[in-house]
Motif scaffolding. Structure first.
Motif, PDB file in Angstrom:
ATOM      1  N   GLU A  66       0.812  -1.217   0.000  1.00 32.40           N
ATOM      2  CA  GLU A  66       0.000   0.000   0.000  1.00 32.40           C
ATOM      3  C   GLU A  66       0.842   1.262   0.000  1.00 32.40           C
ATOM      4  OE1 GLU A  66      -3.482   2.145   2.651  1.00 32.40           O
ATOM      5  OE2 GLU A  66      -3.212  -0.026   2.798  1.00 32.40           O
ATOM      6  N   GLY A  67       1.974   1.220   0.712  1.00 29.11           N
ATOM      7  CA  GLY A  67       2.828   2.398   0.752  1.00 29.11           C
ATOM      8  C   GLY A  67       3.378   2.751  -0.619  1.00 29.11           C
ATOM      9  N   MET A  68       3.853   1.746  -1.353  1.00 29.17           N
ATOM     10  CA  MET A  68       4.366   1.978  -2.702  1.00 29.17           C
ATOM     11  C   MET A  68       3.246   2.445  -3.619  1.00 29.17           C
ATOM     12  SD  MET A  68       6.928   1.960  -4.792  1.00 29.17           S
ATOM     13  CE  MET A  68       8.236   0.968  -4.036  1.00 29.17           C
ATOM     14  N   PHE A  69       2.074   1.846  -3.478  1.00 30.14           N
ATOM     15  CA  PHE A  69       0.928   2.260  -4.291  1.00 30.14           C
ATOM     16  C   PHE A  69       0.627   3.737  -4.070  1.00 30.14           C
ATOM     17  CE2 PHE A  69      -3.531   3.066  -5.041  1.00 30.14           C
ATOM     18  CZ  PHE A  69      -3.786   2.409  -6.236  1.00 30.14           C
ATOM     19  N   GLN A  70       0.587   4.149  -2.808  1.00 31.36           N
ATOM     20  CA  GLN A  70       0.288   5.544  -2.508  1.00 31.36           C
ATOM     21  C   GLN A  70       1.349   6.474  -3.068  1.00 31.36           C
ATOM     22  OE1 GLN A  70      -1.139   6.594   1.445  1.00 31.36           O
ATOM     23  NE2 GLN A  70      -1.458   4.437   1.878  1.00 31.36           N
ATOM     24  N   TYR A  71       2.600   6.064  -2.955  1.00 30.72           N
ATOM     25  CA  TYR A  71       3.677   6.903  -3.483  1.00 30.72           C
ATOM     26  C   TYR A  71       3.505   7.120  -4.983  1.00 30.72           C
ATOM     27  CZ  TYR A  71       8.371   8.893  -3.855  1.00 30.72           C
ATOM     28  OH  TYR A  71       9.415   9.748  -4.075  1.00 30.72           O
ATOM     29  N   LEU A  72       3.222   6.039  -5.705  1.00 27.49           N
ATOM     30  CA  LEU A  72       3.115   6.131  -7.157  1.00 27.49           C
ATOM     31  C   LEU A  72       1.828   6.807  -7.617  1.00 27.49           C
ATOM     32  CD1 LEU A  72       4.510   2.627  -8.203  1.00 27.49           C
ATOM     33  CD2 LEU A  72       5.701   4.813  -8.128  1.00 27.49           C
ATOM     34  N   ALA A  73       0.803   6.795  -6.775  1.00 31.29           N
ATOM     35  CA  ALA A  73      -0.469   7.418  -7.150  1.00 31.29           C
ATOM     36  C   ALA A  73      -0.529   8.886  -6.763  1.00 31.29           C
ATOM     37  CB  ALA A  73      -1.636   6.672  -6.502  1.00 31.29           C
ATOM     38  N   SER A  74       0.365   9.322  -5.880  1.00 31.19           N
ATOM     39  CA  SER A  74       0.314  10.694  -5.364  1.00 31.19           C
ATOM     40  C   SER A  74       1.285  11.607  -6.102  1.00 31.19           C
ATOM     41  CB  SER A  74       0.687  10.711  -3.880  1.00 31.19           C
ATOM     42  OG  SER A  74      -0.134   9.859  -3.126  1.00 31.19           O
ATOM     43  N   PRO A  75       0.893  12.837  -6.377  1.00 29.73           N
ATOM     44  CA  PRO A  75       1.820  13.776  -7.004  1.00 29.73           C
ATOM     45  C   PRO A  75       2.911  14.233  -6.043  1.00 29.73           C
ATOM     46  CG  PRO A  75      -0.263  14.855  -6.523  1.00 29.73           C
ATOM     47  CD  PRO A  75      -0.457  13.414  -6.204  1.00 29.73           C
ATOM     48  N   VAL A  76       4.092  14.447  -6.572  1.00 25.54           N
ATOM     49  CA  VAL A  76       5.208  14.976  -5.793  1.00 25.54           C
ATOM     50  C   VAL A  76       4.932  16.415  -5.366  1.00 25.54           C
ATOM     51  CG1 VAL A  76       7.627  15.711  -5.956  1.00 25.54           C
ATOM     52  CG2 VAL A  76       6.938  13.483  -6.834  1.00 25.54           C
ATOM     53  N   LYS A  77       4.370  17.183  -6.296  1.00 28.46           N
ATOM     54  CA  LYS A  77       4.202  18.616  -6.036  1.00 28.46           C
ATOM     55  C   LYS A  77       2.980  19.132  -6.775  1.00 28.46           C
ATOM     56  CE  LYS A  77       7.981  20.881  -5.904  1.00 28.46           C
ATOM     57  NZ  LYS A  77       9.266  21.499  -6.344  1.00 28.46           N
ATOM     58  N   GLN A  78       2.197  19.969  -6.105  1.00 28.49           N
ATOM     59  CA  GLN A  78       1.046  20.624  -6.720  1.00 28.49           C
ATOM     60  C   GLN A  78       1.158  22.117  -6.459  1.00 28.49           C
ATOM     61  OE1 GLN A  78      -2.739  18.518  -5.656  1.00 28.49           O
ATOM     62  NE2 GLN A  78      -1.376  17.242  -4.427  1.00 28.49           N
ATOM     63  N   VAL A  79       1.095  22.906  -7.507  1.00 28.78           N
ATOM     64  CA  VAL A  79       1.246  24.347  -7.379  1.00 28.78           C
ATOM     65  C   VAL A  79       0.028  25.041  -7.981  1.00 28.78           C
ATOM     66  CG1 VAL A  79       2.720  26.335  -7.848  1.00 28.78           C
ATOM     67  CG2 VAL A  79       3.739  24.067  -7.634  1.00 28.78           C
ATOM     68  N   ILE A  80      -0.543  25.961  -7.242  1.00 27.78           N
ATOM     69  CA  ILE A  80      -1.626  26.816  -7.740  1.00 27.78           C
ATOM     70  C   ILE A  80      -1.148  28.256  -7.648  1.00 27.78           C
ATOM     71  CG2 ILE A  80      -4.029  27.539  -7.463  1.00 27.78           C
ATOM     72  CD1 ILE A  80      -4.570  24.918  -6.008  1.00 27.78           C
ATOM     73  N   VAL A  81      -1.246  28.989  -8.746  1.00 26.06           N
ATOM     74  CA  VAL A  81      -0.782  30.374  -8.755  1.00 26.06           C
ATOM     75  C   VAL A  81      -1.879  31.303  -9.275  1.00 26.06           C
ATOM     76  CG1 VAL A  81       1.656  29.775  -9.018  1.00 26.06           C
ATOM     77  CG2 VAL A  81       0.254  30.088 -11.060  1.00 26.06           C
ATOM     78  N   SER A  82      -1.907  32.510  -8.741  1.00 27.15           N
ATOM     79  CA  SER A  82      -2.769  33.565  -9.277  1.00 27.15           C
ATOM     80  C   SER A  82      -1.975  34.341 -10.306  1.00 27.15           C
ATOM     81  CB  SER A  82      -3.238  34.496  -8.155  1.00 27.15           C
ATOM     82  OG  SER A  82      -4.095  33.814  -7.272  1.00 27.15           O
ATOM     83  N   ILE A  83      -2.625  34.656 -11.421  1.00 24.97           N
ATOM     84  CA  ILE A  83      -1.942  35.294 -12.547  1.00 24.97           C
ATOM     85  C   ILE A  83      -2.647  36.608 -12.875  1.00 24.97           C
ATOM     86  CG2 ILE A  83      -1.110  34.984 -14.906  1.00 24.97           C
ATOM     87  CD1 ILE A  83      -1.676  31.947 -14.498  1.00 24.97           C
ATOM     88  N   PRO A  84      -2.203  37.720 -12.293  1.00 21.37           N
ATOM     89  CA  PRO A  84      -2.808  39.011 -12.637  1.00 21.37           C
ATOM     90  C   PRO A  84      -2.307  39.486 -14.004  1.00 21.37           C
ATOM     91  CG  PRO A  84      -1.048  39.317 -11.044  1.00 21.37           C
ATOM     92  CD  PRO A  84      -1.162  37.845 -11.269  1.00 21.37           C
ATOM     93  N   VAL A  85      -3.226  39.915 -14.850  1.00 22.29           N
ATOM     94  CA  VAL A  85      -2.876  40.362 -16.193  1.00 22.29           C
ATOM     95  C   VAL A  85      -3.542  41.711 -16.457  1.00 22.29           C
ATOM     96  CG1 VAL A  85      -3.045  39.858 -18.664  1.00 22.29           C
ATOM     97  CG2 VAL A  85      -2.657  37.999 -17.041  1.00 22.29           C
ATOM     98  N   VAL A  86      -2.765  42.665 -16.940  1.00 15.05           N
ATOM     99  CA  VAL A  86      -3.328  43.943 -17.379  1.00 15.05           C
ATOM    100  C   VAL A  86      -3.873  43.735 -18.783  1.00 15.05           C
ATOM    101  CG1 VAL A  86      -2.878  46.364 -17.858  1.00 15.05           C
ATOM    102  CG2 VAL A  86      -1.692  45.235 -15.964  1.00 15.05           C
ATOM    103  N   MET A  87      -5.187  43.828 -18.913  1.00 18.54           N
ATOM    104  CA  MET A  87      -5.823  43.596 -20.201  1.00 18.54           C
ATOM    105  C   MET A  87      -5.610  44.798 -21.124  1.00 18.54           C
ATOM    106  SD  MET A  87      -6.881  40.631 -19.357  1.00 18.54           S
ATOM    107  CE  MET A  87      -8.037  40.056 -20.612  1.00 18.54           C
ATOM    108  N   ASP A  88      -5.936  44.613 -22.393  1.00 17.83           N
ATOM    109  CA  ASP A  88      -5.707  45.679 -23.370  1.00 17.83           C
ATOM    110  C   ASP A  88      -6.484  46.944 -23.054  1.00 17.83           C
ATOM    111  OD1 ASP A  88      -3.995  44.023 -24.739  1.00 17.83           O
ATOM    112  OD2 ASP A  88      -5.453  43.429 -26.279  1.00 17.83           O
ATOM    113  N   ASN A  89      -7.595  46.813 -22.353  1.00 22.67           N
ATOM    114  CA  ASN A  89      -8.397  47.998 -22.001  1.00 22.67           C
ATOM    115  C   ASN A  89      -7.949  48.648 -20.703  1.00 22.67           C
ATOM    116  OD1 ASN A  89      -9.297  46.236 -20.041  1.00 22.67           O
ATOM    117  ND2 ASN A  89     -11.423  46.140 -20.767  1.00 22.67           N
TER     118      ASN A  89
END
Length: 435
Positions: free
Chosen positions: A44-67
């Motif tokens: 089960e430990g190996m299964f969990q390791y292989l099924a789980s992501p190493v890293k997850q990143v969520i970022v906010s991306i502010p963009v100045v629009m053309d207007n």
């Protein structure tokens, strides 16, 4: 950023990964992953390791629009695994992108790289946006800000993006330039799928379709069927489908049907694929109005009697509702997830050989690996050399999976997951867990 999960969840083995619908290609992938893990008797430990992501990143991306207004977008990058090497995977721009989808696609990339023996782990990225609503300058600002937010994640020895849904060579060029400006050196190897003038590889655009054809020819050889005696139907006439159809046509196969969003086109005597490609290119990349063929539906195309069916359009095209109607001898999955997990057993019972997506369409990531190698060396190969090496790697991968399928008496799809998971698990055991 988050790291590997602990193994305290005793239900993880049975219900890993994102909670997606039963018809989802990603849930289908996880079902197949569980099957392979059981064959390999992973703890089960190996299964969990292989099924789980190493890293997850969520970022906010502010963009100045053309207007002049500021709009904030949400971006993701998931590294599923980096045991075999730097993580590798595309970046998609779409209004429905979410973290669960990106996590599932990242794990898919891990197994795809392992199947073709490419020394990469799996990753995926995305930005929740509708690129059709953005100008080119807004897309550039979005891309550069997304890249800037992930400078600590990206890197030629760490994590290497590539094009995916609604991204292209230009987007990769912006990512490369943004990373290079911050690194204060030109670093072409940080992305693949770039324009050739910026360090892209010859043969990259055709690589996925070429890989589909290479493994299809290998399967035909196993079944004792000559290519010039083969009838082929291709669902989807985009980059993968049109290249697959053209290359099979060049092998002497009779392409009896192709389709795109406008529907299917059938001719028992065989279609003129070069003319259809030319027509599509001159008609806004659509076959709408093509006259030298009988019009059929996409569903009818799937059920035609043929030797090879190449679904190269969308996911979930062959499912438990229509699997029993499939009359092809071989299905070569040009698209991701065109056959659902609940259709696998039906196709197997009916004697249909399915070449799974994580092998059949791995030509793209294989040539992405070649591009990375060329960038690292500063020495670039001819298209002939790229194609020759691609064909060799894809053929070797097919032979490996065919051997595994015979050893365990399982399907090629099951063999693909057994082979890939065993390769990553064995490497992980040798490396050990750093503590």
């Amino acid at each position: 950023m988050s790291s590997k999960k602990d193994s305290s969840n005793s239900n993880f083995y049975k219900e890993p990964g994102p909670k997606l619908s039963a018809e989802s290609p990603f849930e289908s992938m996880m079902e197949r992953f569980r099957f392979a893990a059981d064959i390999l008797k992973l703890d089960e430990g190996m299964f969990q390791y292989l099924a789980s992501p190493v890293k997850q990143v969520i970022v906010s991306i502010p963009v100045v629009m053309d207007n002049g207004e500021i709009k904030v977008f949400e971006g993701y990058r998931v590294i599923h695994d980096n045991v075999l090497g730097p993580s590798k995977g595309g970046i998609r721009y779409a209004p429905d992108v979410n973290l669960d989808e990106v996590k599932a696609l990242a794990s898919w990339m891990t197994w795809k790289c392992a199947v073709v023996n490419v020394p990469f782990g799996g990753a995926k990225g995305g930005v929740r946006c509708n690129p059709k609503d953005l100008s080119k300058t807004e897309l550039e600002r979005l891309t550069r800000r997304y890249t800037a937010a992930l400078l600590e994640v990206f890197g030629p020895d760490k994590d290497i993006p590539a094009p995916d849904m609604n991204t292209n060579e230009q987007v990769m060029a912006w990512i490369m330039d943004t990373y290079s400006m911050n690194a204060q050196r030109t670093e072409t190897a940080v992305v693949t799928g770039k324009p050739i003038i910026l360090g892209g590889s010859q043969g990259r655009k055709e690589a996925t379709g070429r890989g589909v054809v290479t493994v299809t020819l290998a399967a035909l050889n196993k079944m004792g069927i000559m290519p010039n005696k083969t009838k082929v139907a291709v669902q989807g006439f985009g980059n993968v489908g049109s290249v697959s159809a053209q290359l099979m046509y060049e092998q002497g196969a009779k392409i009896i049907a192709v389709s795109d969003i406008s529907g299917g086109y059938y001719r028992e005597e065989g279609l003129d694929i070069p003319k259809m490609i030319e027509y599509s290119q001159n008609n806004g990349y659509s076959l709408e109005g093509y006259e030298n063929a009988q019009k059929i539906s996409n569903d009818e195309l799937l059920e035609l009697e043929c030797d090879v069916l190449i679904p190269a359009a969308k996911e979930d095209q062959i499912n438990r509702e229509n699997a029993h109607k499939i009359r092809a001898k071989i299905i070569s999955e040009g698209a991701n997830g065109p056959v659902t997990a609940n259709a696998d057993a039906i196709l197997e019972q009916n004697g249909v050989m399915v070449i799974p997506d994580i092998l059949a369409n791995a030509g793209g990531v294989t040539v992405s690996y070649f591009e990375w190698v060329q960038d690292r060396q500063g020495y670039f190969w001819t298209e002939e050399r790229v194609n020759r090496r691609l064909n060799r790697m894809m053929r070797n991968a097919f032979d490996n999976l065919y051997g595994v399928s015979e050893e365990y008496n399982i399907t090629l799809r099951q063999a693909a997951y057994v082979y890939a998971i065993n390769r990553v698990a064995t490497t992980l055991k040798l490396r050990g867990i750093y503590a």
